[in-house]
Design a protein around this motif. Sequence first.
Motif, PDB file in Angstrom:
ATOM      1  N   SER A   1     -49.445 -25.277 -40.077  1.00  0.00           N
ATOM      2  CA  SER A   1     -51.286 -24.993 -39.970  1.00  0.00           C
ATOM      3  C   SER A   1     -51.459 -23.386 -39.614  1.00  0.00           C
ATOM      4  N   VAL A   2     -50.484 -23.061 -38.657  1.00  0.00           N
ATOM      5  CA  VAL A   2     -50.513 -21.532 -38.288  1.00  0.00           C
ATOM      6  C   VAL A   2     -49.245 -20.770 -38.553  1.00  0.00           C
ATOM      7  N   LEU A   3     -49.248 -19.641 -39.164  1.00  0.00           N
ATOM      8  CA  LEU A   3     -48.183 -18.626 -39.405  1.00  0.00           C
ATOM      9  C   LEU A   3     -48.215 -17.493 -38.694  1.00  0.00           C
ATOM     10  N   PHE A   4     -47.253 -17.307 -38.063  1.00  0.00           N
ATOM     11  CA  PHE A   4     -47.081 -15.891 -37.588  1.00  0.00           C
ATOM     12  C   PHE A   4     -46.080 -15.098 -38.169  1.00  0.00           C
ATOM     13  N   LEU A   5     -46.303 -13.761 -38.345  1.00  0.00           N
ATOM     14  CA  LEU A   5     -45.277 -12.790 -38.991  1.00  0.00           C
ATOM     15  C   LEU A   5     -45.222 -11.526 -38.192  1.00  0.00           C
ATOM     16  N   ASP A   6     -44.132 -11.248 -37.771  1.00  0.00           N
ATOM     17  CA  ASP A   6     -44.060 -10.065 -37.129  1.00  0.00           C
ATOM     18  C   ASP A   6     -43.243  -8.964 -37.796  1.00  0.00           C
ATOM     19  N   GLU A   7     -44.298  -7.925 -38.284  1.00  0.00           N
ATOM     20  CA  GLU A   7     -43.780  -6.821 -38.946  1.00  0.00           C
ATOM     21  C   GLU A   7     -43.066  -7.304 -40.230  1.00  0.00           C
ATOM     22  N   PRO A   8     -43.752  -8.021 -41.146  1.00  0.00           N
ATOM     23  CA  PRO A   8     -42.636  -8.476 -42.403  1.00  0.00           C
ATOM     24  C   PRO A   8     -42.480  -7.353 -43.120  1.00  0.00           C
ATOM     25  N   THR A   9     -43.295  -6.009 -43.092  1.00  0.00           N
ATOM     26  CA  THR A   9     -43.004  -5.096 -43.863  1.00  0.00           C
ATOM     27  C   THR A   9     -41.987  -4.002 -43.462  1.00  0.00           C
ATOM     28  N   SER A  10     -41.399  -4.457 -42.249  1.00  0.00           N
ATOM     29  CA  SER A  10     -40.657  -3.275 -41.583  1.00  0.00           C
ATOM     30  C   SER A  10     -39.347  -3.147 -42.439  1.00  0.00           C
ATOM     31  N   GLY A  11     -39.049  -1.750 -42.761  1.00  0.00           N
ATOM     32  CA  GLY A  11     -37.884  -1.329 -43.337  1.00  0.00           C
ATOM     33  C   GLY A  11     -37.877  -1.643 -44.728  1.00  0.00           C
ATOM     34  N   LEU A  12     -39.057  -1.840 -45.343  1.00  0.00           N
ATOM     35  CA  LEU A  12     -39.193  -2.199 -46.764  1.00  0.00           C
ATOM     36  C   LEU A  12     -40.295  -0.911 -47.317  1.00  0.00           C
ATOM     37  N   GLY A  13     -39.715  -0.399 -48.663  1.00  0.00           N
ATOM     38  CA  GLY A  13     -40.603   0.494 -49.216  1.00  0.00           C
ATOM     39  C   GLY A  13     -42.052   0.038 -49.871  1.00  0.00           C
ATOM     40  N   VAL A  14     -42.646   0.669 -50.585  1.00  0.00           N
ATOM     41  CA  VAL A  14     -44.064   0.271 -50.940  1.00  0.00           C
ATOM     42  C   VAL A  14     -44.020  -0.810 -51.663  1.00  0.00           C
ATOM     43  N   ASN A  15     -43.181  -0.882 -52.943  1.00  0.00           N
ATOM     44  CA  ASN A  15     -43.181  -1.884 -53.978  1.00  0.00           C
ATOM     45  C   ASN A  15     -42.614  -3.180 -53.226  1.00  0.00           C
ATOM     46  N   ALA A  16     -41.735  -3.069 -52.452  1.00  0.00           N
ATOM     47  CA  ALA A  16     -41.078  -4.426 -51.686  1.00  0.00           C
ATOM     48  C   ALA A  16     -42.158  -5.045 -50.861  1.00  0.00           C
ATOM     49  N   ALA A  17     -42.709  -4.114 -50.027  1.00  0.00           N
ATOM     50  CA  ALA A  17     -43.660  -4.565 -49.065  1.00  0.00           C
ATOM     51  C   ALA A  17     -44.821  -5.195 -49.702  1.00  0.00           C
ATOM     52  N   ALA A  18     -45.060  -4.770 -51.326  1.00  0.00           N
ATOM     53  CA  ALA A  18     -46.189  -5.239 -51.701  1.00  0.00           C
ATOM     54  C   ALA A  18     -46.079  -6.643 -52.302  1.00  0.00           C
ATOM     55  N   LEU A  19     -44.539  -6.722 -52.614  1.00  0.00           N
ATOM     56  CA  LEU A  19     -44.269  -8.129 -52.806  1.00  0.00           C
ATOM     57  C   LEU A  19     -44.230  -9.251 -51.957  1.00  0.00           C
ATOM     58  N   VAL A  20     -43.935  -8.763 -50.608  1.00  0.00           N
ATOM     59  CA  VAL A  20     -43.976  -9.589 -49.492  1.00  0.00           C
ATOM     60  C   VAL A  20     -45.152 -10.116 -49.005  1.00  0.00           C
ATOM     61  N   MET A  21     -46.119  -9.096 -49.100  1.00  0.00           N
ATOM     62  CA  MET A  21     -47.511  -9.240 -48.571  1.00  0.00           C
ATOM     63  C   MET A  21     -48.322 -10.217 -49.614  1.00  0.00           C
ATOM     64  N   GLY A  22     -47.949  -9.987 -51.177  1.00  0.00           N
ATOM     65  CA  GLY A  22     -48.666 -10.496 -52.032  1.00  0.00           C
ATOM     66  C   GLY A  22     -48.108 -12.160 -51.954  1.00  0.00           C
ATOM     67  N   ALA A  23     -46.962 -12.247 -51.736  1.00  0.00           N
ATOM     68  CA  ALA A  23     -46.579 -13.820 -51.550  1.00  0.00           C
ATOM     69  C   ALA A  23     -47.235 -14.365 -50.231  1.00  0.00           C
ATOM     70  N   VAL A  24     -47.329 -13.612 -49.062  1.00  0.00           N
ATOM     71  CA  VAL A  24     -48.172 -14.172 -47.874  1.00  0.00           C
ATOM     72  C   VAL A  24     -49.442 -14.550 -48.166  1.00  0.00           C
ATOM     73  N   ARG A  25     -50.046 -13.598 -48.862  1.00  0.00           N
ATOM     74  CA  ARG A  25     -51.596 -13.858 -49.490  1.00  0.00           C
ATOM     75  C   ARG A  25     -51.431 -15.065 -50.390  1.00  0.00           C
ATOM     76  N   ARG A  26     -50.722 -15.303 -51.146  1.00  0.00           N
ATOM     77  CA  ARG A  26     -51.030 -16.495 -52.006  1.00  0.00           C
ATOM     78  C   ARG A  26     -50.931 -17.762 -51.387  1.00  0.00           C
TER      79      ARG A  26
END
Length: 854
Positions: free
Chosen positions: A392-417
């Motif tokens: 029910s609750v999801l905690f994410l600690d720096e999920p974009t750390s070490g990622l480029g712009v495109n890779a970070a967008a892939l990760v955060m897009g998946a989190v948004r979905r």
Amino acid sequence: VALSRTQVSANVASSLCILLFATVGGFMPAYNQITWALRWLSWLTPVAYAFEAMMLNQFDGTTFFGLVIVDEDGTTNLGSVDGTNYLQGQSLPRAQWGTNTEIKIFDCLFLLIMAMVLDIIGMHFQELTRQWYFNQIRRPQATVMRSSIEKDNNNNNDDSSKNSGALNDDDAEAQVSNEEDSNQPESLAVRNLSYSVNIGKSKKCWKPRRLTIASIFGPLLAKIAGKSLNSKEAINEEEEEEEGVTELSLLNGITARFKRGRMCALMGQSGAGKTTLLDVIAGYKTGGNIEGDILIDGRAKLDSTWKAINGYAEQQDILNPYMSVLETIEFTAACRLPQSVDRSSIINKVISLMGLEEYTNMIVGREKEGEGLPKHARKRLTIANQLVVMPSVLFLDEPTSGLGVNAAALVMGAVRRSTDALGLITLVTIHQPSRKMFESFDDLLMLAKGGKVAYCGELGASSETLLGYFSSLSGEEPPSSVNPADYVLGVLDAGSADDAVAAFKDSSLCKQIDSAIDTDKKCAEEQGPTTTIGRNPGLTFFTEFGLLFRRQFLVQWRNPSYSFMRMSVSAGATFILGLLFFNVQKNIQGAIFSIAAIFFMTFVLVIPMQAAVIPLIEDRAVLYRETVSGTYTRFTYGLGQLFADIPFHALNTLIMYAIIYYLVGFRPGWAYVGYFLFMLFLANWSVMSMGQLYALVTPNEETANGLAGLSVILSVCLMGFLITSSAMPEGWLWANYANLFRYILQGLVTNEVSGQGYNIDVGALIPNITATDSSTSSGNDGRALSNVFAPRDNAKAITFMPGIIPEGTNIAAQGARMLGLALNAGDGENVQESYEDLTDLIECMVENECLVEP
């Protein structure tokens, strides 16, 4: 090390070289007793040159050994042997090259040159191996050819697209949605949440003032004048004692509320406590002092049920490198999801949400070695591993750390979905996001220095609400193209953090949060307590053990450093030992060689022991993460690891037995073969368990390997082969009895030599004997053993070392003396009597006092 790609392969290669160098170094067997197929190695190993130089340095020009000289009338005399003459019978390979001094100088120079050459070669290959191993383009390794889902699951993950799977399955969607509607909380809130850690009480500290005339004579003059010693009339030499704080406050009175189906970004100034707040709410902080309330729909958080409704994806991707993406998710689902749900549908839905379809059957791989999944896929797998338990609750600690712009967008897009599809309460700590990524969030919790709330609320369309609040705080309009995340951080850094905190406390946003929390608590009191299950109730002990056993077995089978390297090294090392001690003869020297072969075979077990340390230390992080999240217990993990090792112990035992047993010519017979196999299996098991113990009790790989190496050296020295227990100082006997290798050697040697008959050939002894007792030897040089033994090659005597001879005059003690005498003998014959076994010969010699030390 320079030639190896991994630390495991470097450790194994170095251990194998040590074993090889030790066996062909000239100690046992001697140089002339090494088979021609391996004798050339003696000229390449540094151990052979070091051993030769140390032997010459120790014995050249010395007088050593107690000596028994037997006269024709049967009397015995005590003599001595010159060390230089003794060295002539030790088969030193370069003994004829020159004088002993010249050979020692040559050995030292050769070792120096060899060290320099090896260093140059190592530096050369260090650059080459960097190009070989680490300049490759990372690409996934498809080593798993099929899914481990049950055969009735007809979804093919390799061919699925982003729009396939359970996301479009109406039945699965309805099932998950019904569960979400009935079980998922609507809000998560914290009120007056504070966190501090105890840093201890500071010691008293006096700070001396700068030395001046006033500081030196001021107190004295003030006392003479009768004035009080205050800051104006007199100057104290020391400042007042400063009391140190006992606690460091990291979070101070945080009040916030997070709603279902919304993503909240946790941001703040450097050191404001973003990750600390996430850990405190998630329950990952086990130390320190936590004050305040953590509420779920107005009810206090319960530790017994909290793990069942939350998922925490850490900043580091802690994954098992030898499992596939699908197997990783399936394992978590099997451990944490109840059997009443359709696990396959949930797994496929999570894979689709996270966009992992093309990686489903790919091995995760070791990231630091450039293997397996790319970074963004690892991060999505880390998050998917938490989503599969339907939190029910999801905690994410720096999920974009070490990622480029495109890779970070892939990760955060998946989190948004995932947040939208599963109705999650998502809290994300994030650092310097782009504008597009920042505006994918719904809410923002901004922390100022000191762990205080500077803003908590909605972003608004295009971040208008957020920008309006902070522009009023700064008194300036934000630029039209500004990144909202950078702007609000700039406002905090430019102004006073305390002013921002005070402004938020007085704002309507803060009052709305307090009011909403009060409403949640009131509704919770009216509805009464709810029932939420904790760990998977259908996960019995045996089911959990079976899952862990299967995973550990697959991991070890796919780990080349554990499986292939262990078996190949054992096969290669035992084959070399088989050649060195090939077809030992049934005489005393053959018995010693049989014991030596068993001794070195025991040392072979140490190589895979050190190889097992590093993978287990790496897997320890996975163990910590999964036990904290409630996936399984530590006891079942240890039990699964233990039983998963057994097939590999058995296979390694069969490989070693099949190679060395018949090459050396160990004792035939099913009873002896069966005991050898069983003892060798237990040795494999116990030695590997010792390495695993070092891996679990030490903080890192270096400490574990160092401790393992030290224990092996001490075990080899004190196991009873190089130094017998009777010759050990009494203070070290406890180490002999506590030595695991002692019992391995004792069991295998007893099985091999107990009840065996060995021929005794005495002769080819040390020439030029000088008697030390002139009254009994009559000053004659070169006494002959004419009555008892007729040695060949004009040998003169039998020698023994008193330092290793057992005390006493019984048959067992004098039998050991006989063995010590025979060790220094070559081929010879007994010309007076014929003895069928050793016992008859010893009894005869005891009766005639031939073995009694004079």
